[in-house]
Structure formats: C-alpha cells, structure tokens
Design a protein around this motif. Structure first.
Motif, short mmCIF file in Angstrom:
data_model
loop_
_atom_site.label_atom_id
_atom_site.label_comp_id
_atom_site.label_asym_id
_atom_site.label_seq_id
_atom_site.Cartn_x
_atom_site.Cartn_y
_atom_site.Cartn_z
N GLY A 198 45.47 51.43 -3.59
CA GLY A 198 44.97 50.23 -4.28
C GLY A 198 43.74 50.53 -5.11
O GLY A 198 43.64 50.12 -6.27
N GLN A 199 42.79 51.28 -4.52
CA GLN A 199 41.57 51.60 -5.26
C GLN A 199 41.84 52.52 -6.44
O GLN A 199 41.16 52.45 -7.47
CB GLN A 199 40.53 52.25 -4.32
CG GLN A 199 39.75 51.27 -3.47
CD GLN A 199 40.54 50.82 -2.25
OE1 GLN A 199 41.25 51.61 -1.65
NE2 GLN A 199 40.42 49.56 -1.89
N GLU B 147 42.94 50.36 -9.19
CA GLU B 147 41.76 49.63 -9.69
C GLU B 147 40.91 50.52 -10.59
O GLU B 147 40.42 50.08 -11.64
CB GLU B 147 40.92 49.13 -8.50
CG GLU B 147 41.59 48.02 -7.72
CD GLU B 147 41.02 47.87 -6.33
OE1 GLU B 147 39.97 48.48 -6.04
OE2 GLU B 147 41.65 47.17 -5.50
N ASP C 105 41.35 43.15 -0.14
CA ASP C 105 41.96 43.92 -1.22
C ASP C 105 41.92 43.15 -2.54
O ASP C 105 41.72 43.73 -3.62
CB ASP C 105 43.40 44.31 -0.87
CG ASP C 105 44.24 43.10 -0.47
OD1 ASP C 105 43.68 42.03 -0.20
OD2 ASP C 105 45.49 43.24 -0.43
N ASP D 55 38.38 43.31 -3.98
CA ASP D 55 38.14 44.56 -4.70
C ASP D 55 38.58 44.45 -6.15
O ASP D 55 37.93 44.98 -7.06
CB ASP D 55 38.88 45.71 -4.02
CG ASP D 55 38.24 46.09 -2.68
OD1 ASP D 55 37.16 45.58 -2.38
OD2 ASP D 55 38.84 46.91 -1.95
N TRP D 56 39.70 43.78 -6.39
CA TRP D 56 40.16 43.58 -7.77
C TRP D 56 39.18 42.73 -8.56
O TRP D 56 38.96 42.96 -9.76
CB TRP D 56 41.55 42.93 -7.78
CG TRP D 56 42.65 43.91 -7.58
CD1 TRP D 56 43.34 44.16 -6.44
CD2 TRP D 56 43.19 44.80 -8.56
NE1 TRP D 56 44.27 45.14 -6.62
CE2 TRP D 56 44.21 45.55 -7.93
CE3 TRP D 56 42.92 45.03 -9.90
CZ2 TRP D 56 44.95 46.52 -8.60
CZ3 TRP D 56 43.66 45.99 -10.58
CH2 TRP D 56 44.65 46.72 -9.93
N TRP E 110 32.70 46.01 -0.17
CA TRP E 110 32.98 46.64 1.13
C TRP E 110 31.86 46.35 2.14
O TRP E 110 32.13 46.12 3.31
CB TRP E 110 33.13 48.15 0.97
CG TRP E 110 34.28 48.55 0.09
CD1 TRP E 110 35.42 47.84 -0.13
CD2 TRP E 110 34.39 49.74 -0.67
NE1 TRP E 110 36.24 48.51 -1.00
CE2 TRP E 110 35.63 49.69 -1.35
CE3 TRP E 110 33.57 50.85 -0.88
CZ2 TRP E 110 36.06 50.71 -2.20
CZ3 TRP E 110 34.00 51.87 -1.71
CH2 TRP E 110 35.22 51.81 -2.37
N ARG F 138 34.67 55.21 2.38
CA ARG F 138 35.58 54.76 1.32
C ARG F 138 35.28 55.43 -0.02
O ARG F 138 36.20 55.75 -0.77
CB ARG F 138 35.51 53.23 1.18
CG ARG F 138 36.15 52.52 2.37
CD ARG F 138 36.33 51.05 2.13
NE ARG F 138 37.05 50.42 3.21
CZ ARG F 138 37.33 49.12 3.28
NH1 ARG F 138 36.91 48.31 2.30
NH2 ARG F 138 38.00 48.63 4.28
N ASN G 292 52.26 45.24 2.48
CA ASN G 292 51.45 45.41 1.28
C ASN G 292 52.35 45.95 0.17
O ASN G 292 53.54 46.16 0.39
CB ASN G 292 50.23 46.31 1.53
CG ASN G 292 50.60 47.69 2.02
OD1 ASN G 292 51.53 48.31 1.52
ND2 ASN G 292 49.89 48.18 3.03
#
Length: 613
Positions: free
Chosen positions: A4-5, A8, A64, A67-68, A116, A139, A395
């Motif tokens: 996911g990151q 991003e 999650d 984070d976006w 985070w 992370r 997910n």
C-alpha cells in the motif's frame, strides 16, 4: 512488503513530477513558513481526532485510508504554497534538479509518520510514546529499500546529465527518458534490492537447527534455490509473517519474523514456507514485474495518441483551453490527479486481482507438499491472532483469512476446485498479455499524425480567435499561431496572424521573417508575393542577421531572380549556422544548380533574373 505504501509513494511522485515549476502565489518567507506550519499542525490534529474517534468506538477513517489522505498536505505544499518553485532555484544552482522531488518525498514520509504516530498499534489498545516511535522507525525502514535506490539513481542521473557526453544527455533528457530511467530502476531492484533488504531490515541468518534443516529440505524438494534463510526482526510493523525476496536465485532470501518462529509448530512453518516457495516456483515476482512494465509501456504509448485525439475534437479542445483561465497549479493538479487515479485503479483492481489469486495459488502448494491444508489453516489462524488482524477483513492484495481458510477446506473436499482455479488464472493472464500487446501496438495503426495536425490547427485557431476577441497584444504567440496555420496551408489565417503581430510590433524581425517566408513559399497564388517578401526579408535581416533569417532572404533573392545574391546570402547563412547545416548546404547547392542550368557565365557582372515577376 508494504504494498500500500509503495503505491502511495508512486502517486506522490506523480504529484511531485506534475507540480508547476513557477508559483502563482508570492508569499513572503514568514507568511510561507506560517502557512506551512499551520497546515502541518492541522494534519496532526486531524490524525489525533481520527484516532480518538477510533478509540471511542465511533466511526473513523481506517489507518490505510488515512495514509492515502497524507497526499493532501503534500499537494497543498507543491500546488498552493508553491514549495517546488521555491526549492527549484537552489536545486538548479547545485545542478541537482531531482532534489525538489526528493524533498517532496521527505515531506510525504513526514506526513505518513504523523499518521502512523497517532494510530493505535492493535485494535482496542493504546501505546506509549516509545512504542509509537519504534513503529514509525520500523515502517520507514520497510520503505527504505525502495526509496534508497530511487534517491541514488536520480542523483546519479542528474550528475551524468551534466557531463559533456551528448549521448548520455539525450538518453536521460529525451522523449524516451522515462523508459530508460525505469529500466535502470528495475535492473537495480533485481540485483540490489535483496541486499538492501537484508542490510536495512537488519536480518540475520537463521542458526543451524532442526527447523532450518526442515526448511532447507522442503525448499530443495520444491526445486527452489536461495542464498540464505534470514530472521527478519520486523517488530510491530509486520509482526508475524514470512516472505521471499529476490528473483535471481543468487540474490534470493527467505525471511521469517521471530514471532513466526517462536509461535508456530515446525509443520505449520513448513506450510508457510511452502506457500512462499510457491510464489517463486510459479514465478509470481516475474509476473509482477511484467505487469508493472506492461502498465508503464501502455501508458507511455497511449498518452500522446489520446491527447492528440482529444485535442483534434474542437468541442473537447474548447473545454481544455478554458482550463487556461484556472491557475497553473490547479490545472497541473487536475492532470496529476488523473494520472494518479489511473495508477491507483491499475494497482487496486488489475494488479490486486492477480495478487489475490496468486496468493490463493500459493496456498494450494500445501496439497502437494503436505497432502492436506490443515497445518496452513492453523498457521493462518495463529497469524491473525498474533498480528491483531481481523480474520474477516480482506485487503486489496489478499483475500481475508476466513476466505483463504474456506477455500482450502473446499479444495480439500473438491479436488476439481484447484484445477478450475489454475485454468481461471491461465485465462486471466492470457487476457492481460493479449490486451497489453494490443494496446502497445495500437498506436501503429492509428492516424496519430492526422490527429496531431488537427489538434495544432484547432488549438491555434481557438486561441487566435480568443486573442482577437479579447484584443490581446502578444506578437510572439500570434507568430506561433501563424506558423501553425502556414504549416497546414491555411494561408489566409497565417497572413492575418502575422499582420496582427506586425501591427503590435512593426519592427519585429521574427514576424517579418515569417511573413516573408509565407509570401515566397505559399502554394496558393493569391498569397505568393515575392517582391513584398524580399522587402520584408531585407528588413528582418537588417534587424537580426541570424542564419535562418538570412536563409529566408536568400530564398527571396532566388524567387525574384537574383540568383548570385541568393548564393552569396546563403553562404553567409551557412557560415553562421551552428545547427542543421545540412539544410543550408542543400539550399546552397540548389541555388548553384539553378545558376548552372540557366547557362550563366560565372564571370558575368550583376544579377540575372530567372524570370520576370
């Protein structure tokens, strides 16, 4: 891997690459710092508020998704505060333009860290400051093997472009530069990513023991080569998991977290390793690489045709041109949002589909290795409990734990389910490959040049009419519009544009030169005026005796029959020319050949006309 990151970060890079190079706002240093500080504090307070709602059991944004949302303060920095425009002069001053994007990535990591740091570590639990700092560090460490190669390569490319090597400059600044840079990044990741993972994630070899012997024997039975089996101290960031890193066997590592080793039975670990080994055996990493390359190629190949097609439509062009009234930052943000959305949709739905089904295919390996799925099922349940994962929640790249268990149980009772899943995957991959090849080859069969020509004419015509309506005075733009009209044989509009430019700036040599070229090269007799062309060209050459203007003057001398003067002038143009010298030589040869064909004696004084105009 933190998939996911990674996505991003890709969208963040799109935002940074598309940010305007100049800023419409001109804040003072203190005001800019105050706005930046205010925006950062607002993001921090929003994350705290969201975390508080989550702790109270109220509806809140998932971590999650939060984070976006970190992309929003980043966009505010570069599209509204104009941070990129402020940093760019410094970056250009030290000959490292990529520093602007790298600074932007640093800010994005900061906003992610704020997100985070305000999240709870496990459902229903809070954490102390030390635990939050540890989570942020872990992370960020997960992302470093991806970020560090990008940082190194972009800085190296900036340095290489400065070297006096024209070929390097063409490769990394030309129209195909994104593909070359992408190829360099992929090559780097293939060979150096596993080493960086081992180094940055502080992995250490699994000591010789019965468990290691069992894992090595299992990998050997499946025909999997590897460099080492490593303990991965992932901590809270990836509490209980395993992974295989590396496509090339010499640089391939099997990773296990301490949580997995300490809490799972040897048979359960064997089932987990069988799953990870199946990713290698089925070449899933190679397929992921293929998907990424295919997406990049399709995007690269279709961008120009789509833009040309849209702009060739007058109605669509009108809406696009009206966007010019918006601030440059808003227009750039819209374009970046479109590209970012396409990237998100590709990863979320196309790549996500294959990742989920590849994971299911990897689960199926336990039937071949152990003959049943029960150790893998018990391992999945333990992992969900130990990692604080909701077993019912899927997910984008994994089915939920419950879905995976249910599939394994159904496959155990129905052997045909495995075969049907294999066939569906083969069919899906065939569809993807076929569509990718079709889309990459499609531009070869499209009338792109015709669309581009129509787009140039439509855009020039639209903006020219807007200029006339608004009575705007911009001779440079009118000259460019006139050139587009001339190239498309729209001589009446070209003449109007050039004359309008001359009314604003009567002594502009560029405009006089272009109008002279129109009068001497027009295929339509109504616009063929060689004597007017000669007068204009002489005036232009008097103001600015550059090679291209002298070439126009030589052409005008030739059209009026003054061939010897045309030859003399073209020689001057050739002498001054630093580029495109072949063209000037060809022009000179043409004039000399015309002189010979007329049978003119080289010793004759004066100019002899080819024909009387």
């Amino acid at each position: 891997m933190p998939y996911g990151q990674i996505i991003e970060l890709m969208v963040a890079l799109i935002l940074l690459e598309s940010a305007p190079e100049t800023s419409a706002t001109h804040y003072g240093g203190f005001v800019l710092f105050f706005l930046f500080f205010l925006k950062t504090v607002a993001w921090f307070l929003f994350c705290l508020w969201n975390n508080k709602r989550s702790l109270l059991g109220k509806r809140a944004i998932r971590p999650d998704a939060l984070d976006w949302l970190a992309l929003i303060p980043l966009a505010a920095d570069f599209y509204f505060l104009g941070l990129g425009a402020i940093l760019r002069p410094f970056a250009m001053g030290v000959h490292l333009p990529s520093l602007v994007d790298l600074a932007g990535l640093g800010l994005f990591i900061l906003y992610l860290a704020i997100s985070w740091g305000t999240q709870r570590l496990y459902p229903g639990k809070t954490a102390g400051r030390a635990a939050r700092y540890r989570l942020i560090f872990q992370r960020v460490s997960l992302l470093l093997p991806i970020l560090l190669p990008y940082v190194i390569i972009t800085i190296v490319i900036d340095i290489l472009v400065q070297l006096p090597i024209p070929r390097l400059h063409r490769v990394f600044t030309g129209p195909n530069a994104p593909l070359y840079i992408f190829a360099v990044l992929i090559t780097f990741f293939l060979f150096f990513l596993p080493f960086l993972v081992k180094l940055i994630w502080r992995c250490r070899p699994l000591p010789s023991c019965a468990l290691r012997d069992k894992i090595e024997a299992g990998l050997k039975r499946q025909g999997i080569s590897f460099s080492d089996i490593l303990i991965w101290p992932a901590g809270e960031a990836m509490a209980c998991t395993a992974a295989v890193i590396g496509i090339v066997p010499r640089f391939r590592y099997v990773l296990l977290t301490p949580c997995l080793v300490q809490n799972l039975l040897p048979e359960e670990i064997e089932a987990v390793i069988a799953h990870e080994a199946e990713h290698v055996r089925r070449r899933h990493l190679v397929w992921y690489l293929f998907f990424l390359i295919s997406y990049s190629l399709v995007l690269f190949r279709l961008t120009d045709p789509i833009v040309s097609f849209v702009m060739s439509n007058p109605s669509a062009l009108k809406y696009l041109m009206e966007m010019d009234s918006l601030p440059k930052s808003a227009t750039a943000l819209i374009m970046a949002a479109i590209l970012g959305l396409l990237t998100f949709l590709f990863f979320r739905f196309v790549l996500g589909y294959f990742m989920r089904n590849f994971e299911r295919q990897a689960d199926m390996a336990v039937f071949r290795v152990q003959g049943h799925p029960f150790f893998l099922i018990s391992a999945l349940r333990k992992v969900a409990f130990l990692s604080g994962i909701d077993p019912a929640r899927p997910n984008w790249h994994h089915f939920s734990i419950e879905e995976r268990i249910r599939f394994l149980e159904e496959a155990y009772s129905d052997g045909g389910l495995l075969r049907r899943h294999e066939k569906r995957l083969i069919f899906s991959k065939g569809i993807f490959v076929s569509l990718s090849v079709l889309l990459v080859l499609l531009p070869n069969f499209l009338p792109i040049q015709s669309w581009q020509q129509k787009a140039r004419v439509n855009s020039a015509l639209f903006v020219y009419n807007q200029f006339i309506k608004q009575n705007r005075k911009d001779p440079e733009w009118l000259t460019r519009a006139g050139s587009v009209f001339f190239e498309n044989k729209m001589y009446d509009l070209a003449e109007k544009a050039y004359k309008s430019a001359l009314q604003i700036d009567p002594d502009n040599p560029e405009v006089m030169n272009n109008l002279a070229w129109l009068y001497v090269k027009a295929k339509d007799k109504r616009f063929y005026h060689p004597r007017q062309a000669l007068l204009l060209a002489m005036s232009a050459a008097g103001e600015k005796p550059e090679s291209y203007i002298l070439d126009t003057l030589a052409e005008c001398f030739y059209a009026n029959g003054y061939i010897k003067r045309a030859i003399e002038t073209e020689k001057q143009a050739l002498k001054k020319a630093k580029q495109n010298r072949k063209y000037y030589k060809k022009q000179l040869e043409r004039f000399i050949l015309a002189l010979k064909r007329q049978g003119i004696n080289q010793g004759t004084n004066g100019d002899i006309s080819i024909k009387d105009h």
